[in-house]
Structures are given as structure tokens and as C-alpha cells.
Motif scaffolding. Sequence first.
Motif, PDB file in Angstrom:
ATOM      1  N   LEU A 148       0.971  -1.148   0.050  1.00  0.00           N
ATOM      2  CA  LEU A 148      -0.094   0.113  -0.120  1.00  0.00           C
ATOM      3  C   LEU A 148       0.842   1.244  -0.063  1.00  0.00           C
ATOM      4  N   SER A 149       0.654   2.260  -1.025  1.00  0.00           N
ATOM      5  CA  SER A 149       1.522   3.289  -1.127  1.00  0.00           C
ATOM      6  C   SER A 149       0.668   4.621  -0.510  1.00  0.00           C
ATOM      7  N   ARG A 150       1.411   5.389  -0.189  1.00  0.00           N
ATOM      8  CA  ARG A 150       0.834   6.757   0.364  1.00  0.00           C
ATOM      9  C   ARG A 150      -0.124   7.112  -0.633  1.00  0.00           C
ATOM     10  N   LYS A 151       0.208   7.252  -1.739  1.00  0.00           N
ATOM     11  CA  LYS A 151      -0.843   7.909  -2.849  1.00  0.00           C
ATOM     12  C   LYS A 151      -1.723   7.015  -2.843  1.00  0.00           C
ATOM     13  N   GLU A 152      -1.844   5.788  -2.829  1.00  0.00           N
ATOM     14  CA  GLU A 152      -3.186   5.116  -2.809  1.00  0.00           C
ATOM     15  C   GLU A 152      -3.895   5.457  -1.569  1.00  0.00           C
ATOM     16  N   LEU A 153      -3.466   5.482  -0.411  1.00  0.00           N
ATOM     17  CA  LEU A 153      -4.244   5.816   0.866  1.00  0.00           C
ATOM     18  C   LEU A 153      -4.725   7.171   0.681  1.00  0.00           C
ATOM     19  N   ARG A 154      -3.917   8.092   0.277  1.00  0.00           N
ATOM     20  CA  ARG A 154      -4.562   9.360   0.287  1.00  0.00           C
ATOM     21  C   ARG A 154      -5.714   9.402  -0.649  1.00  0.00           C
ATOM     22  N   GLU A 155      -5.816   8.877  -1.799  1.00  0.00           N
ATOM     23  CA  GLU A 155      -6.843   8.579  -2.573  1.00  0.00           C
ATOM     24  C   GLU A 155      -8.035   8.048  -1.959  1.00  0.00           C
ATOM     25  N   TYR A 156      -7.760   6.976  -1.275  1.00  0.00           N
ATOM     26  CA  TYR A 156      -8.804   6.219  -0.600  1.00  0.00           C
ATOM     27  C   TYR A 156      -9.467   7.074   0.528  1.00  0.00           C
ATOM     28  N   ILE A 157      -8.694   7.755   1.305  1.00  0.00           N
ATOM     29  CA  ILE A 157      -9.335   8.565   2.331  1.00  0.00           C
ATOM     30  C   ILE A 157     -10.104   9.789   1.795  1.00  0.00           C
ATOM     31  N   ALA A 158      -9.740  10.327   0.651  1.00  0.00           N
ATOM     32  CA  ALA A 158     -10.424  11.225   0.198  1.00  0.00           C
ATOM     33  C   ALA A 158     -11.550  10.655  -0.496  1.00  0.00           C
ATOM     34  N   GLU A 159     -11.667   9.705  -1.203  1.00  0.00           N
ATOM     35  CA  GLU A 159     -12.947   9.111  -1.626  1.00  0.00           C
ATOM     36  C   GLU A 159     -13.876   8.620  -0.472  1.00  0.00           C
ATOM     37  N   LYS A 160     -13.396   8.403   0.737  1.00  0.00           N
ATOM     38  CA  LYS A 160     -14.339   8.186   1.936  1.00  0.00           C
ATOM     39  C   LYS A 160     -14.498   9.314   2.618  1.00  0.00           C
ATOM     40  N   GLY A 161     -13.938  10.527   2.261  1.00  0.00           N
ATOM     41  CA  GLY A 161     -14.374  11.796   2.927  1.00  0.00           C
ATOM     42  C   GLY A 161     -13.639  11.847   4.407  1.00  0.00           C
ATOM     43  N   ILE A 162     -12.636  11.181   4.595  1.00  0.00           N
ATOM     44  CA  ILE A 162     -12.154  11.159   6.189  1.00  0.00           C
ATOM     45  C   ILE A 162     -10.712  11.811   6.038  1.00  0.00           C
ATOM     46  N   GLU A 163     -10.706  12.693   5.014  1.00  0.00           N
ATOM     47  CA  GLU A 163      -8.783  13.001   4.882  1.00  0.00           C
ATOM     48  C   GLU A 163      -8.546  14.020   5.967  1.00  0.00           C
ATOM     49  N   ASN A 164      -9.676  14.628   6.692  1.00  0.00           N
ATOM     50  CA  ASN A 164      -9.394  15.586   7.818  1.00  0.00           C
ATOM     51  C   ASN A 164      -9.047  14.728   8.795  1.00  0.00           C
ATOM     52  N   SER A 165      -9.160  13.544   9.116  1.00  0.00           N
ATOM     53  CA  SER A 165      -9.001  12.691  10.342  1.00  0.00           C
ATOM     54  C   SER A 165      -7.828  11.864  10.161  1.00  0.00           C
ATOM     55  N   VAL A 166      -7.135  11.773   9.132  1.00  0.00           N
ATOM     56  CA  VAL A 166      -6.091  10.794   8.762  1.00  0.00           C
ATOM     57  C   VAL A 166      -4.620  11.627   8.264  1.00  0.00           C
ATOM     58  N   VAL A 167      -3.539  11.382   8.988  1.00  0.00           N
ATOM     59  CA  VAL A 167      -2.376  12.048   8.610  1.00  0.00           C
ATOM     60  C   VAL A 167      -1.450  11.155   7.965  1.00  0.00           C
ATOM     61  N   ILE A 168      -0.997  11.204   7.006  1.00  0.00           N
ATOM     62  CA  ILE A 168       0.087  10.517   6.288  1.00  0.00           C
ATOM     63  C   ILE A 168       1.396  11.038   6.127  1.00  0.00           C
ATOM     64  N   PRO A 169       1.817  11.079   7.195  1.00  0.00           N
ATOM     65  CA  PRO A 169       3.411  11.569   7.297  1.00  0.00           C
ATOM     66  C   PRO A 169       4.300  11.137   6.191  1.00  0.00           C
ATOM     67  N   LEU A 170       5.317  12.126   6.075  1.00  0.00           N
ATOM     68  CA  LEU A 170       6.473  11.684   4.834  1.00  0.00           C
ATOM     69  C   LEU A 170       7.582  11.201   6.068  1.00  0.00           C
ATOM     70  N   ASP A 171       8.536  10.525   5.598  1.00  0.00           N
ATOM     71  CA  ASP A 171       9.390  10.075   6.496  1.00  0.00           C
ATOM     72  C   ASP A 171      10.229  11.304   7.026  1.00  0.00           C
ATOM     73  N   GLY A 172      10.402  11.356   8.425  1.00  0.00           N
ATOM     74  CA  GLY A 172      11.198  12.629   8.876  1.00  0.00           C
ATOM     75  C   GLY A 172      10.107  13.515   9.391  1.00  0.00           C
ATOM     76  N   GLU A 173       8.812  13.330   8.996  1.00  0.00           N
ATOM     77  CA  GLU A 173       7.876  14.522   9.335  1.00  0.00           C
ATOM     78  C   GLU A 173       7.414  14.357  10.570  1.00  0.00           C
ATOM     79  N   LEU A 174       7.280  15.756  11.503  1.00  0.00           N
ATOM     80  CA  LEU A 174       6.683  15.585  13.069  1.00  0.00           C
ATOM     81  C   LEU A 174       5.335  15.934  12.918  1.00  0.00           C
ATOM     82  N   ILE A 175       4.577  15.468  13.954  1.00  0.00           N
ATOM     83  CA  ILE A 175       3.419  15.763  13.958  1.00  0.00           C
ATOM     84  C   ILE A 175       2.991  16.070  15.370  1.00  0.00           C
ATOM     85  N   ALA A 176       2.508  17.280  15.768  1.00  0.00           N
ATOM     86  CA  ALA A 176       2.392  17.961  17.131  1.00  0.00           C
ATOM     87  C   ALA A 176       0.923  17.633  17.359  1.00  0.00           C
ATOM     88  N   PHE A 177       0.749  17.428  18.838  1.00  0.00           N
ATOM     89  CA  PHE A 177      -0.616  17.189  19.131  1.00  0.00           C
ATOM     90  C   PHE A 177      -1.028  17.658  20.497  1.00  0.00           C
TER      91      PHE A 177
END
Length: 262
Positions: free
Chosen positions: A233-262
Motif C-alpha cells: 500500500l502506497s501513500r498515494k493510494e491511501l490518500r486517494e482512498y481516504i479522500a474518496e471516503k471523505g475522512i482526509e481531515n481525520s487521517v495524517v499520512i506523514p512523510l519520512d522525517g515528518e513531525l506531527i504535534a498534538f
Amino acid sequence: MAIESNIQLVRNATLVLNYGGKKFLIDPMLAEQGAYPGFEGTANSHLRNPLVGLPIEPGSLMDADAVIVTHLHPDHWDEAAVKMLPKDKVLFAQNENDAEVIRSAGFSKVHIMSENSLFDDISFKKTHCQHGSDEAYANPQMAEILGKSSGVFFGKPGEKSVYIVGDTIWIEEVENNLKEFQPDIVVVNTGFAQVNGFGPIIFGKEDVLRIHEILPEATIIAVHMEAVNHCVLSRKELREYIAEKGIENSVVIPLDGELIAF
């Protein structure tokens, strides 16, 4: 003043979790690109692992307060990590068997995770995983290869709770954990890794949707993609899937090295 908590995806399932003022290094795979042969009997086994290089200097990870190893597969605990990490580093393993292997490599402060683990004032618990189908585990040779794996749930008053689900397929216990813990952050290994003849051994894109349906308010962080040969499963395929399902605002698909604050 509250200390900011964050998660950094290093590569694959290697994470840095800064939580409650402590730095946890989780599942370190620190080898250079192409250091190891592909996993035999899996998808794309002709490719060498890791598929990509580290996005940061591994030396920057050595100051972690503790290391957590969810299981001993080499894309979660590799020879490079064994060589680089200080042998007096506090380290948590999932069971006595894994702890003994790690101790035999020279590590002197190895603890076993439980349902009531504590590091300073930070509590965390080991959770159960199933690293493949019932059919795969019914095959003795495959069961030995897949072995046991685990996840980790972090909770601390005043902090958002974090459930690192681990290498697993969808099982009742994982579903029950999601419902019981009600985590704010869910880190999911979503590469849909494939073993020839036995199918997936970790989550795929449909599992991301299932988590969202159970926890619509949670932030899902999808990792363990595009770094080892059998993850299809690639990041691109997952991005397309979550956009299709309308949940892109709930899912973060980080790149290698990316930091997510919370």
C-alpha cells in the motif's frame, strides 16, 4: 506551561514519541538503504531493505530516554540499531523471550512491558496483536516466522492518549482496545504487507476507515509504508482512498522525517 507532545515518523515503523517530557524511540530500524535482502516468501522479495534511506542522522536518536521494541522482526529492531544504541539505554521488550535476545546483544537495562508499565510518571501498557491470519498461524513454519507482536497505549493526565496499534491484522482485541481506550491519537501500521500464499500480515486502507468509524474524533496517523519490500500500500493510494471516503481531515499520512504535534 505544558510540554508539547509530538510524534515523528522516522521511517517504516520507527517513531520518536515525545510525550510528557520524555523521548521514546520506538521500533528502531536504522540501517542504510538496501542493507538487507528482501523478506523471503513475500511480495517484491527481490527488492533490498530498507527501500529508502533515513531522513535524519541516526545519531540524533541516541538521546532517547527509553526505547520500546514491539517485536524483533528486522524492520522493527535491526542490526544497525543493535550496534548504534548505547548498551545502557533503558529498553522495553514485549516478553521475556525478546528481552533475553536483546540482553544477549549486550543491553543491560531491559524491561518487559506489561499492562501496567511505568517510565518515571508516564504509564503505558502492552497490547496484543496478531501478525497474520488464523490460516497463517495454523502453519507451524509460518507461525514461527510471524511470531508474537505487540502494540503500546500511552496515557497521562493532561496529555492526549496515544495508541500505537503495532503489526497486526484486524482482530477482536484490537477493536475492543479502540473502544475501551478511546485514544485521541491512533498510530497505525498500514503498509498491507503481503506474505505469499497467506495474504496480509498488517493493516491496509480499509482498516483505517474501520478505525475512523469507531473513533470519528480521533486523529489517525498512518505509517509503515514505502520502506520495506512486502508493503504494497502506497501513500498515494491511501490518500486517494481516504479522500474518496471523505475522512482526509481525520487521517495524517506523514512523510519520512515528518513531525506531527498534538
